[in-house]
Structure formats: structure tokens, C-alpha cells
Scaffold this active site. Structure first.
Site: not given
Ligand code: URA
Ligand code: CA
Length: 447
Positions: A164, A190, A85, A171
Site C-alpha cells: 500500500d 492496513k 478508522h 496514486r
């Protein structure tokens, strides 16, 4: 004890107190189910942004977010599955290069990727620029594809970390993206839900990164690696440079082209080197290489023998795309306006505002401003200079790929504004700064 409610949790965090696991679970559950109003969730996010979280709170948040939805079961795929990631970059196409190379070395790649976000590109959008290519694959077909050909890169199946989704959207509009515990929780929840056996994180640092200082980037890497440790999963992070775009191509079809150029052996440079470094960490975690050097050697061999490019062809074919693009780049979408922009003066490339460079591509249509915006797959540009280069007025600064002359003009101005040309000699920034493992942090200059 008084019963838990959102106001009591917000009040506690407002005064900088540590939240209990139960309070954190209550908040995450509220985000996942919608049982608390957005204004209370947003108030708590700001209190967390301002007052931070302890390592225990951050881990508790991450695990609660992971458990807010499905956890993928990859156990029907034999072998050690290693995920990768990136915290997000510009011209950052490492997945399209390392996934086929790693798969060609016998490590199964079962990857769920994301879409572009703000100034950063997303692997799914890039893949969708390939004619016919689908990233919406059922869980059953995803698992079968990895068992059969060793690689699949798709969008999320099922509901991974739904908390999320809510929190990230809040956010984004409340100025609370740049919070270390919130970023770490968002990414790691995630990744843990995606079901791999081990994870390699590419934590960017510099003007195009979510954490722009080296100190902040290392702290983020450390936090995520520690979460992995507490979750019982091997996680390693490499802190890599985002002072300038990693590759030279920025935009979806352009980045696919660059990845194919790299896998064909026609293009070398920073994008290849960082892909090899991250890929080598994946091979080490999968037990296929004893050291980073050995891992890089194996990946280079997969590249030079063409096995990496063949894996990409197989994946494109399996997901409905036209595998001939690997050999015929003219099959990719092409912009109506393609033009070179001259540097216009003599000097040395001092620095770049890489976030602005990403936003320039987004404004050309390579990314979305609103979630529902369509993508112009052909849009973007090829950057022809790197930090430290000596340039003359006639040299090419970039080659624009735009749908109209007006869009090209705007992009030209934005790109010029983002690149500082001066007189001072400048050293090329390093490709990576630190490796963070569960054993400790090793800085590049100590290696
Ligand atoms: N990427 C994510 O998925 N979450 C963040 O919070 C930041 C970057
Ligand atoms: Ca090396």
C-alpha cells in the site's frame, strides 16, 4: 497458459476483464518488492480506476496487500480489541476523544494511527503537538502499555501492508486516489494487518470527504464491510457528514485542545456526538454494550465522571508526554499571531468547501505539502460558524493561529473563499447518514 507478467495484466484490465487471484497477487507482490517499474504499476492503477474491480477482485487485492507485510499479533492483550478508522476529515478529532472513553469502559484500545494526508489531519501529528509525547513505540512496549493501562495510540510498528505504501504514493501523483476498490483495499489491508478483532469504520461524505457523494460513500462503506465479512472479521461502518469540519478547531495543538475541552465536559456539539456514536459501535462489537444507546450512555458516564480524561492523562504519561496538558492547556504550543476575522456581512451560512478549509490549515503549516515538510503544531484556526447559522457583519468567522501576519492574511482569504453566505434559510446537515453492517444498510431517516 501463458506466464503472468505486468503487461498481460495491464492489457486485461484495460479491456475491463476480471483479473484472477494469481494475477492480483503478482501485481501486489511487484508493488511490495519493487520488481515491476512504477510506470507499469501506475498504468494498471489507472486501468483499475477507469474500469473498476468486481467484489471478488477487490477482496483478493485487499488480502494480497495485507499479506504483503507483517500482521500485528495482539493476542497477548486480554479482551476483544476493536479498531476504528476514519476515511479522513477536517477538524476530525474523534480518536482523541473516543479512544480514552472506550478504554475507560474496559475495552482495550491498541491503535496504530496515521499522519495528515492532503487536506486531512492525522492523529499522530496531533499527538506530537503535546510536549514530550512519542508515537514511535516498540511493539513490545506497545503491547505492554495496552495490557497495563488499556490504551496506546502509536505509529505503525513493523511493516504493515508495504504494497500500500508504494501504491498509495503512486496514486497520489497519477490521479488514481478516487477509486473505490483502491481506497477499500488500501484502508482494509492496513486495518486487517493491524490485528484487531473487530473494526468500526467512519466513512465520511460531503465536500471534505474522499467520496463526496452519499451514494459513493455508502458504496465504499458496503465494499469495506463485505471485505471484512470475507476476511472473517466483524466490521461496521457509519457514514458521517463532512459538509463542514466536524469540530470547530482545525490544526494539531488546536485539535488536542478541543479534544481535552470535550473530555473535560466544557464543549459539546457535533464532534462529541459523532465520537459517542462511533465509540458506541466499538462497545457493541466488543460485547460491552447491548445497543448503541447503551453504549452511548456508558461513554457519557465515562466522560462525566472524568474517567475518560484520566485515561488520556495516563496515555500521555506512558508515552513520555506531559500529562499536565490535560489540565493546563497553556502548555500546548501557541501561535505568535492570534486574531479574529469578522464575517463582514449579514446572512446565513449556506455551504462550505471543506477540502479547501483543510488545505487552508495545511498552507498555514498544520499539514505537510511534501512528506518531509516540518509541521507548525500551533498553526490553524477555530471556525466560529456552522452551516445554517445566521450571522451579522460583526460576528467572528474564525480565529486564526499563525506564525506570521502574512500567513494569517493568506489563510483569511482562503477561508472566506471556502464559505458561502447567502439569504436562504438552510437546514443543518445531519451528523450521520447510514450504518452499514454485515446484515445490511440502515439509512438515518429509517431509524
Ligand atoms: N486512506 C487510505 O489509507 N487509503 C486510501 O486509499 C484513502 C484514504
Ligand atoms: Ca443516540
Amino acid at each position: 497458459m501463458a506466464s503472468i507478467n505486468m503487461l498481460s495484466i495491464i492489457t486485461k484490465k484495460k479491456f475491463g476483464e476480471e483479473l484472477t487471484d494469481e494475477e492480483i497477487r503478482y501485481f501486489v507482490e511487484a508493488a511490495a518488492t519493487g520488481s515491476a517499474p512504477d510506470y507499469q504499476l501506475a498504468a494498471l492503477l489507472m486501468a483499475i480506476r477507469l474500469n473498476g474491480m468486481t467484489p471478488r477482485e477487490t477482496t483478493s487485492l485487499t488480502l494480497a496487500m495485507t499479506r504483503s507485510g507483517d500482521v500485528a499479533d495482539l493476542s497477548s492483550i486480554p479482551g476483544i480489541k476493536v479498531d476504528k478508522h476514519s476515511t479522513g476529515g477536517v477538524g476530525d478529532t474523534t480518536t482523541l476523544i473516543l479512544a480514552p472513553l472506550v478504554a475507560a469502559c474496559g475495552v482495550p484500545v491498541a491503535k496504530m494511527s496515521g499522519r495528515g494526508l492532503g487536506h486531512t489531519g492525522g492523529t499522530l501529528d496531533k499527538l506530537e503537538s503535546i510536549p514530550g509525547m512519542s508515537v514511535s513505540v516498540s511493539e513490545e512496549d506497545f503491547l505492554r502499555q495496552v495490557r497495563e493501562i488499556g490504551i496506546a495510540v502509536i505509529g505503525q510498528t513493523g511493516q504493515l501492508a508495504p504494497a500500500d505504501k508504494t501504491l498509495y504514493a503512486l496514486r497520489d501523483v497519477t490521479g488514481t486516489v478516487d477509486s473505490l476498490p483502491l481506497i477499500a483495499g488500501s484502508i482494509m489491508s492496513k486495518k486487517l494487518a493491524a490485528g484487531s478483532d473487530a473494526i468500526v469504520l467512519d466513512v465520511k461524505t460531503g465536500s471534505g470527504a474522499i467520496m463526496q457523494t452519499l451514494e459513493g460513500s455508502i458504496a465504499l462503506a458496503r465494499t469495506m464491510v463485505d471485505i471484512g465479512k470475507l476476511a472473517g472479521k466483524p466490521v461496521e461502518a457509519v457514514v458521517t457528514g463532512m459538509e463542514q469540519p466536524l469540530g470547530t478547531h482545525i490544526g494539531n495543538a488546536l485539535e488536542v485542545k478541543e479534544a481535552i475541552d470535550v473530555l473535560s465536559g466544557r464543549t459539546q456539539g457535533d464532534l462529541l456526538e459523532v465520537s459517542l456514536l462511533l465509540g458506541a459501535h466499538m462497545l457493541v462489537l466488543a460485547g460491552k454494550a447491548a445497543s448503541i444507546e447503551e453504549g452511548e450512555d456508558k461513554l457519557r458516564e465515562a466522560l462525566s465522571t472524568g474517567r475518560g480524561l484520566e485515561k488520556l492523562r495516563e496515555m500521555i504519561r506512558a508515552q513520555g508526554g506531559d500529562p499536565r496538558v490535560a489540565d493546563d492547556l497553556s502548555l500546548l504550543p501557541k501561535a505568535a499571531v492570534i486574531r479574529d476575522v469578522p464575517v463582514g456581512k449579514a446572512g446565513i451560512i449556506q455551504k462550505m468547501d471543506t477540502t479547501a478549509l483543510g488545505l487552508a490549515a495545511q498552507a498555514m503549516g498544520a499539514g505537510r505539502v511534501r512528506k518531509t515538510d516540518p509541521i507548525d503544531y500551533a498553526a490553524g484556526y477555530v471556525l466560529r460558524v456552522r452551516i445554517g447559522d445566521k450571522v451579522g457583519p460583526e460576528d467572528v468567522l474564525c480565529t486564526l493561529h499563525a506564525s506570521t501576519e502574512a500567513i494569517a492574511d493568506q489563510a483569511e482569504q482562503a477561508i472566506r473563499d471556502a464559505i458561502v453566505i447567502g439569504e436562504e434559510p438552510v437546514k443543518r446537515p445531519p451528523l450521520w447518514y447510514a450504518v452499514v453492517t454485515q446484515q445490511g444498510t440502515k439509512m438515518h431517516d429509517e431509524v
